[in-house]
Design an enzyme around this catalytic site. Structure first.
Site, mmCIF file in Angstrom:
data_model
loop_
_atom_site.group_PDB
_atom_site.id
_atom_site.type_symbol
_atom_site.label_atom_id
_atom_site.label_comp_id
_atom_site.label_asym_id
_atom_site.label_seq_id
_atom_site.Cartn_x
_atom_site.Cartn_y
_atom_site.Cartn_z
ATOM 1 N N GLY A 168 -10.581 -6.657 10.043
ATOM 2 C CA GLY A 168 -11.404 -5.665 9.368
ATOM 3 C C GLY A 168 -12.035 -4.602 10.247
ATOM 4 N NE ARG A 211 5.627 -10.141 -3.699
ATOM 5 C CZ ARG A 211 5.021 -10.227 -2.533
ATOM 6 N NH1 ARG A 211 3.777 -9.817 -2.399
ATOM 7 N NH2 ARG A 211 5.645 -10.718 -1.494
ATOM 8 C CG MET A 250 -1.617 -8.518 6.256
ATOM 9 S SD MET A 250 -0.885 -7.021 6.923
ATOM 10 C CE MET A 250 0.651 -7.682 7.547
ATOM 11 N NE ARG A 251 -0.911 -10.503 -2.869
ATOM 12 C CZ ARG A 251 -0.102 -11.515 -3.165
ATOM 13 N NH1 ARG A 251 0.027 -12.519 -2.326
ATOM 14 N NH2 ARG A 251 0.579 -11.522 -4.299
ATOM 15 C CB ILE A 252 4.232 -5.802 -1.756
ATOM 16 C CG1 ILE A 252 4.861 -5.949 -0.373
ATOM 17 C CG2 ILE A 252 4.873 -4.711 -2.613
ATOM 18 C CD1 ILE A 252 6.325 -5.701 -0.289
ATOM 19 C CG ASN A 285 -1.652 1.002 3.474
ATOM 20 O OD1 ASN A 285 -2.477 0.178 3.860
ATOM 21 N ND2 ASN A 285 -0.427 1.055 3.987
ATOM 22 C CG HIS A 322 2.195 2.452 8.228
ATOM 23 N ND1 HIS A 322 2.546 1.126 8.063
ATOM 24 C CD2 HIS A 322 3.167 3.003 9.003
ATOM 25 C CE1 HIS A 322 3.678 0.898 8.692
ATOM 26 N NE2 HIS A 322 4.074 2.015 9.268
ATOM 27 C CG ASP A 338 4.086 1.035 4.836
ATOM 28 O OD1 ASP A 338 2.970 0.802 4.362
ATOM 29 O OD2 ASP A 338 4.664 0.247 5.602
HETATM 30 C C1 GRF Z 1 -4.225 -1.706 11.133
HETATM 31 O O1 GRF Z 1 -3.384 -1.469 12.222
HETATM 32 C C2 GRF Z 1 -3.712 -0.980 9.936
HETATM 33 O O2 GRF Z 1 -3.054 0.198 10.254
HETATM 34 C C3 GRF Z 1 -2.743 -1.950 9.352
HETATM 35 O O3 GRF Z 1 -3.325 -3.220 9.557
HETATM 36 C C4 GRF Z 1 -4.201 -3.165 10.678
HETATM 37 C C5 GRF Z 1 -5.535 -3.635 10.175
HETATM 38 O O4 GRF Z 1 -6.455 -3.808 11.164
HETATM 39 N N1 GRF Z 1 -2.496 -1.626 7.966
HETATM 40 P P1 GRF Z 1 -7.972 -4.154 10.790
HETATM 41 O O5 GRF Z 1 -7.960 -5.446 9.964
HETATM 42 O O6 GRF Z 1 -8.556 -3.008 10.034
HETATM 43 O O7 GRF Z 1 -8.631 -4.374 12.117
#
Ligand code: GRF
Length: 223
Positions: free
Chosen positions: A12, A65, A90-92, A107, A109, A145
């Site tokens: 986070g 899902r 970490m989910r679609i 999001n 990326h 993405d």
């Molecule tokens: C980041 O690199 C973000 O781009 C990717 O997941 C990572 C999350 O990091 N989607 P955090 O949990 O905000 O430290």
């Protein structure tokens, strides 16, 4: 001012940068809830420390899902969320969420999309030999993405970079541009024209980057 729900799965640090930017009044938004698909992640502790409501929705409690996403959308609506911010979630995202929040899910990326979508992208960027990488804030659609791009920041890839050093350089930029993106969305300054997202009355971007920066020799004449 926009009411946001932040979805997390891990440490986070992006959540923290959003919290800090709101508290220092650089980003005008309110975090109504932080939702994680995993228990005991540090992102939840960060939220609690700042008095933000938290919820956990575990994938084991759902058969599909879509049923997970139906519950997720209902919880976000319960908190009055107007913009969903994925921060290391970490989910679609599937149809029930996209239908509940059309063009209201974003999001971040850690690559310059559309190059290197998916996972382990800092490693892929180094292995491919690109000279620049960076990060992208984009709207979420049904692809991976693949949604319209809102803002990108560019960093150089150095010859001696490791996954860790490049990731850190990119993450610093993530922490800068994600709150910016939330702020301009909250102010209603974005116009979406198909795939193109335009910042209304925005400043003109300037400058060009070169890596390796061979042009530093440009003012030297050859012997
Ligand atoms: C980041 O690199 C973000 O781009 C990717 O997941 C990572 C999350 O990091 N989607 P955090 O949990 O905000 O430290």
């Amino acid at each position: 001012m926009v009411d946001i729900g932040v979805l997390v799965s891990g440490g986070g640090t992006n959540l923290q940068s959003i919290i800090d930017s709101i508290e220092t009044k650089k980003c005008s938004a309110r975090i109504k809830v932080v939702i994680s698909n995993k228990t005991d992640v540090f992102a939840l502790k960060r939220a609690e420390k700042h008095g933000i409501a938290t919820e956990v929705i575990k994938k084991e409690d759902f058969l599909t899902r879509e049923s997970f996403d139906t519950e997720l959308a209902a919880r976000l609506k319960k908190y009055g969320v107007g913009l969903v911010v994925l921060a290391g979630f970490m989910r679609i995202i599937t149809r029930p969420m996209l239908e509940a929040f059309p063009m209201r899910i974003i999001n971040i990326h850690p690559a310059l999309l559309p190059s290197f979508p998916g996972l382990d992208v800092q490693k892929k960027a180094i292995e491919h030999g690109v000279k620049f990488s960076g990060c992208t804030v984009h709207f979420v659609d049904e692809g991976v993405d693949s949604g319209p791009i809102i803002i990108q920041a560019v960093v150089p890839v150095k010859d001696n970079d490791t996954v860790e050093t490049l990731s850190k350089r990119i993450l610093d930029e993530e922490h800068r541009i994600y709150p910016e993106a939330i702020h301009i969305i909250g102010e209603g300054r974005l116009q979406v024209l198909g795939r193109r997202v335009v910042l209304k009355d925005g400043p003109e971007p300037t400058g060009a980057l070169e890596n390796p920066p061979v042009s530093i020799f440009a003012d030297k004449t050859l012997p």
